[in-house]
Scaffold this motif. Sequence first.
Motif, PDB file in Angstrom:
ATOM      1  N   THR A  41       0.818  -1.214   0.000  1.00 59.67           N
ATOM      2  CA  THR A  41       0.000   0.000   0.000  1.00 59.67           C
ATOM      3  C   THR A  41       0.851   1.264   0.000  1.00 59.67           C
ATOM      4  O   THR A  41       1.946   1.282   0.562  1.00 59.67           O
ATOM      5  N   ASN A  56      -4.883  -6.208  -3.440  1.00 55.79           N
ATOM      6  CA  ASN A  56      -4.589  -5.067  -4.327  1.00 55.79           C
ATOM      7  C   ASN A  56      -5.391  -5.209  -5.613  1.00 55.79           C
ATOM      8  O   ASN A  56      -6.027  -6.235  -5.861  1.00 55.79           O
ATOM      9  N   SER A  57      -5.294  -4.165  -6.438  1.00 55.97           N
ATOM     10  CA  SER A  57      -6.099  -4.183  -7.666  1.00 55.97           C
ATOM     11  C   SER A  57      -5.562  -5.159  -8.704  1.00 55.97           C
ATOM     12  O   SER A  57      -6.114  -5.257  -9.790  1.00 55.97           O
ATOM     13  N   ARG A 109     -11.479  -6.537  -7.181  1.00 52.25           N
ATOM     14  CA  ARG A 109     -11.336  -5.107  -6.854  1.00 52.25           C
ATOM     15  C   ARG A 109     -11.838  -4.259  -8.015  1.00 52.25           C
ATOM     16  O   ARG A 109     -12.588  -3.293  -7.852  1.00 52.25           O
ATOM     17  N   THR A 147      -5.050   1.516   0.511  1.00 51.13           N
ATOM     18  CA  THR A 147      -5.445   0.111   0.354  1.00 51.13           C
ATOM     19  C   THR A 147      -5.195  -0.651   1.653  1.00 51.13           C
ATOM     20  O   THR A 147      -6.027  -1.451   2.084  1.00 51.13           O
TER      21      THR A 147
HETATM   22  N1  LIG Z   1      -2.793   3.976  -3.811  1.00 49.12           N
HETATM   23  C1  LIG Z   1      -2.857   2.633  -3.418  1.00 49.12           C
HETATM   24  C2  LIG Z   1      -1.766   1.803  -4.035  1.00 49.12           C
HETATM   25  C3  LIG Z   1      -2.182   0.378  -4.205  1.00 49.12           C
HETATM   26  O1  LIG Z   1      -3.145   0.324  -5.192  1.00 49.12           O
HETATM   27  P1  LIG Z   1      -4.152  -0.849  -5.417  1.00 49.12           P
HETATM   28  O2  LIG Z   1      -5.353  -0.209  -5.984  1.00 49.12           O
HETATM   29  O3  LIG Z   1      -3.505  -1.794  -6.342  1.00 49.12           O
HETATM   30  O4  LIG Z   1      -4.437  -1.521  -4.118  1.00 49.12           O
HETATM   31  C4  LIG Z   1      -2.893   2.551  -1.907  1.00 49.12           C
HETATM   32  O5  LIG Z   1      -3.470   3.432  -1.306  1.00 49.12           O
HETATM   33  O6  LIG Z   1      -2.347   1.661  -1.318  1.00 49.12           O
END
Ligand SMILES: N[C@@H](CCOP(=O)(O)O)C(=O)O
Length: 464
Positions: free
Chosen positions: A140, A220-221, A226, A144
């Motif tokens: 993160t 994560n995305s 997600r 996230t």
């Molecule tokens: N800005 C995000 C970075 C991780 O992105 P993700 O959408 O893949 O989880 C964060 O706040 O952690």
Amino acid sequence: MKYTSTRGKVPACGFIDTFLMGLGDDGGLMIPATIPAISSQTLAEWQRLSFQDLMLAVFSLYTNDEIPAEDLKDLVYTSYAGFRSPEVLPLTKLNDSLYILELFHGPTFAFKDVALQLMGNLYAYVAKKQNKVINILGATSGDTGAAAISGVRGKEGIQICILHPHEKVSRVQELQMTTVQDDNVLNLSVKGNFDDCQGIIKELFADLEFKNKYHLRAINSINFVRILAQSVYYFYAYLQLPEGVRAGGVNFSIPTGNFGNIFSGYLAKRMGLPINKLILATNENNILQRFVHDGIYMPDKFHSTYSPSMDIQIASNFERYLYYLCDEDANEVAERMERFKAEGRLEFNEAEREKILSDFGAHSVNGAECLNTIQAYKDRYDYLLDPHTACGIAAAEADRKDKLTVSLATAHPAKFDEAIRLCGIKQSFPEAVRELFDKPQRQVVLDNNKEDIVEQLVRFYPAD
Ligand SMILES: N[C@@H](CCOP(=O)(O)O)C(=O)O
Ligand SMILES: Cc1ncc(COP(=O)(O)O)c(C=O)c1O
């Protein structure tokens, strides 16, 4: 509905297997084999739906009945019961051409709650129904992590470890993650930046022996669920606009880092939502803005900015867009990702550049423009933007001035008081933020070193 990987080497699989796999086992990203098309008649029928029911309508196109309808309904309704707004995600009109979709009314005050409350409940559901071990590993830049922890803290059968960049998240973000005392939560504060954290977890997910031994799951995305959950609010925003206003289609302006949120909008557009342009707003970490304007995808120097959650160079979901840019040719994607790994850059031809420019607008917002936007909107509308949202608004103004645009408000300003104070604005914090400052913290600070991180994980996660 079957799911496949952008690199084409994962055998077709169902919804829950895709959810559990996270990163594709071939190193690619999972995507639906075909994207369902929403007719204008279906869209009109969705007009009456609450956000929860819209979420159900969209999910039921993707879940293959692997989750019985009643169970899915329960999961969705439970996930949004704690949001502070009755509409869940209210749409606010600022002027005739600019609306703000507020995505920050969940427990951790950022848009990540929208998908991660649901994913937390879905993991708990799968853990129980299928007796699966759920060891979540995430990286993160601040939001996230907090949202994922909030989604699973204290839940039976789930462990979560989050890597965040040491001293590169806001004070409130750090407290939201590290004041959680539940035993199923481990916070690793890594002396590096977000790209280092994301790079390490991607390596661990790509090591299939390690991934399977420790039952690693993604929040994560990189996880398609997600993306899917985030696509729903594009429909919701569109449907909340008055019919006459949205008749010519809508632009969305999206503060962007890992390209997950904006790719969710792209998915909605491919499903048939009348989106004109997706406006990509970056801070000084502007690899994606350069990709749109110059047709070259190439990381540059890392910058620490007022919008730390977008301090990202390597955007995970770029590969999903690349797949569609390459006309769904997985071999071509695999080849280009290899080239990117070897050469550190990708260049696009004229036809591709035209396509990219027809999908996206883009604007890179520097620190002064970000703070000026916060000040201007406070003065003009008495509306306090967080610095990420301010990037989105500045991009909407630069790219789509006077054209109907919904700008996504991705976080509450209380999370980023460091920037707000620089604007000479004193905000009052919501109680849930204020109380964080009195709580003890728990985290392990580590060098940016994969072996040290693995040592922590092996100690934390139950293995076979
Ligand atoms: N800005 C995000 C970075 C991780 O992105 P993700 O959408 O893949 O989880 C964060 O706040 O952690
Ligand atoms: C507040 C905020 N805005 C914008 C973004 C960028 O979103 P994405 O990484 O999906 O592009 C993030 C992080 O993801 C964020 O936390």
